[in-house]
Design an enzyme around this catalytic site. Structure first.
Site, PDB file in Angstrom:
ATOM      1  N   GLU A  61       0.850  -1.195   0.000  1.00 27.51           N
ATOM      2  CA  GLU A  61       0.000   0.000   0.000  1.00 27.51           C
ATOM      3  C   GLU A  61       0.876   1.232   0.000  1.00 27.51           C
ATOM      4  O   GLU A  61       1.495   1.551   1.007  1.00 27.51           O
ATOM      5  CB  GLU A  61      -0.903   0.054   1.240  1.00 27.51           C
ATOM      6  CG  GLU A  61      -2.044  -0.906   1.230  1.00 27.51           C
ATOM      7  CD  GLU A  61      -3.021  -0.648   2.378  1.00 27.51           C
ATOM      8  OE1 GLU A  61      -3.071   0.486   2.905  1.00 27.51           O
ATOM      9  OE2 GLU A  61      -3.724  -1.588   2.744  1.00 27.51           O
ATOM     10  N   TRP A 115     -11.672   4.595   5.620  1.00 22.74           N
ATOM     11  CA  TRP A 115     -12.229   4.323   6.942  1.00 22.74           C
ATOM     12  C   TRP A 115     -12.444   5.560   7.785  1.00 22.74           C
ATOM     13  O   TRP A 115     -13.449   5.680   8.462  1.00 22.74           O
ATOM     14  CB  TRP A 115     -11.357   3.312   7.682  1.00 22.74           C
ATOM     15  CG  TRP A 115     -11.508   1.962   7.079  1.00 22.74           C
ATOM     16  CD1 TRP A 115     -10.589   1.298   6.320  1.00 22.74           C
ATOM     17  CD2 TRP A 115     -12.664   1.122   7.124  1.00 22.74           C
ATOM     18  NE1 TRP A 115     -11.096   0.095   5.898  1.00 22.74           N
ATOM     19  CE2 TRP A 115     -12.390  -0.036   6.386  1.00 22.74           C
ATOM     20  CE3 TRP A 115     -13.921   1.240   7.714  1.00 22.74           C
ATOM     21  CZ2 TRP A 115     -13.291  -1.064   6.222  1.00 22.74           C
ATOM     22  CZ3 TRP A 115     -14.827   0.204   7.556  1.00 22.74           C
ATOM     23  CH2 TRP A 115     -14.510  -0.920   6.821  1.00 22.74           C
ATOM     24  N   PHE A 123      -8.123   8.258  -2.979  1.00 27.98           N
ATOM     25  CA  PHE A 123      -6.782   7.688  -3.124  1.00 27.98           C
ATOM     26  C   PHE A 123      -6.569   7.076  -4.509  1.00 27.98           C
ATOM     27  O   PHE A 123      -5.465   6.727  -4.857  1.00 27.98           O
ATOM     28  CB  PHE A 123      -6.564   6.568  -2.089  1.00 27.98           C
ATOM     29  CG  PHE A 123      -6.228   7.044  -0.714  1.00 27.98           C
ATOM     30  CD1 PHE A 123      -4.914   7.057  -0.282  1.00 27.98           C
ATOM     31  CD2 PHE A 123      -7.223   7.452   0.156  1.00 27.98           C
ATOM     32  CE1 PHE A 123      -4.593   7.467   1.007  1.00 27.98           C
ATOM     33  CE2 PHE A 123      -6.913   7.868   1.445  1.00 27.98           C
ATOM     34  CZ  PHE A 123      -5.603   7.881   1.873  1.00 27.98           C
TER      35      PHE A 123
END
Length: 163
Positions: A61, A115, A123
């Site tokens: 990530e 979240w 993103f």
């Protein structure tokens, strides 16, 4: 990182590395307020390589939320291109110094539910219209595609090339 004079008051891998999170006012920030410091990514890989005896490493990530108040800003996300270019270049430097980086995954392919902020932070390399679910590649998606297709030779970016 150097060992502190007293034990850390926190746990996890930050404590094991003796890392103190800091910020320098001149550093760029993501829309989440996170520091953009590609040299830190490179140094992290070098530390992992040394600490764990040259393991196989996957970066799973790596990405940023950008300020995208409208479709125009979303599709021309050159700040994300610059972010990816910086981190991937730094990871390339780590590879050149012997790090066994076997995989890299940009976060994330598409805009998604974040979240902490729900759908208010984006993103993705691909814009998602949350009403119609239409997906539109951003400049970063085109840059990333070119970079993969040419094994990193697309690292130099002319902003107008991806409009």
């Amino acid at each position: 990182a150097s060992k502190p004079t007293s034990p850390p008051t926190y746990g996890g891998y930050w404590a094991e590395q003796y890392v103190t999170l800091s910020s320098i006012p001149s550093w760029k920030k993501t829309f989440m307020g996170w520091n953009i410091a590609p040299e830190g990514g490179r140094e992290m890989l070098l530390w992992i390589d040394k600490r764990y005896n040259h393991p196989l490493i996957f970066v799973t990530e790596n990405g940023m939320a950008a300020y995208e108040p409208d479709m125009e800003h979303s599709l021309h996300d050159f700040d994300r291109v610059e972010y990816l270019q910086g981190y991937i270049s730094g990871f390339g430097e780590a590879i050149a110094r012997g790090v066994n980086l076997a995989g890299y995954f940009a976060w994330s392919l598409m805009d998604n539910f974040e979240w902490q902020y729900g759908s208010k932070r984006r993103f993705g390399l691909v814009h998602v219209n949350y009403t119609t679910l239409v997906r539109t590649p951003k400049a970063s998606a085109q840059w990333y595609t070119e970079n993969i297709a040419h094994n990193g030779e697309a690292m130099l970016v002319n902003d107008h090339e991806f409009e």
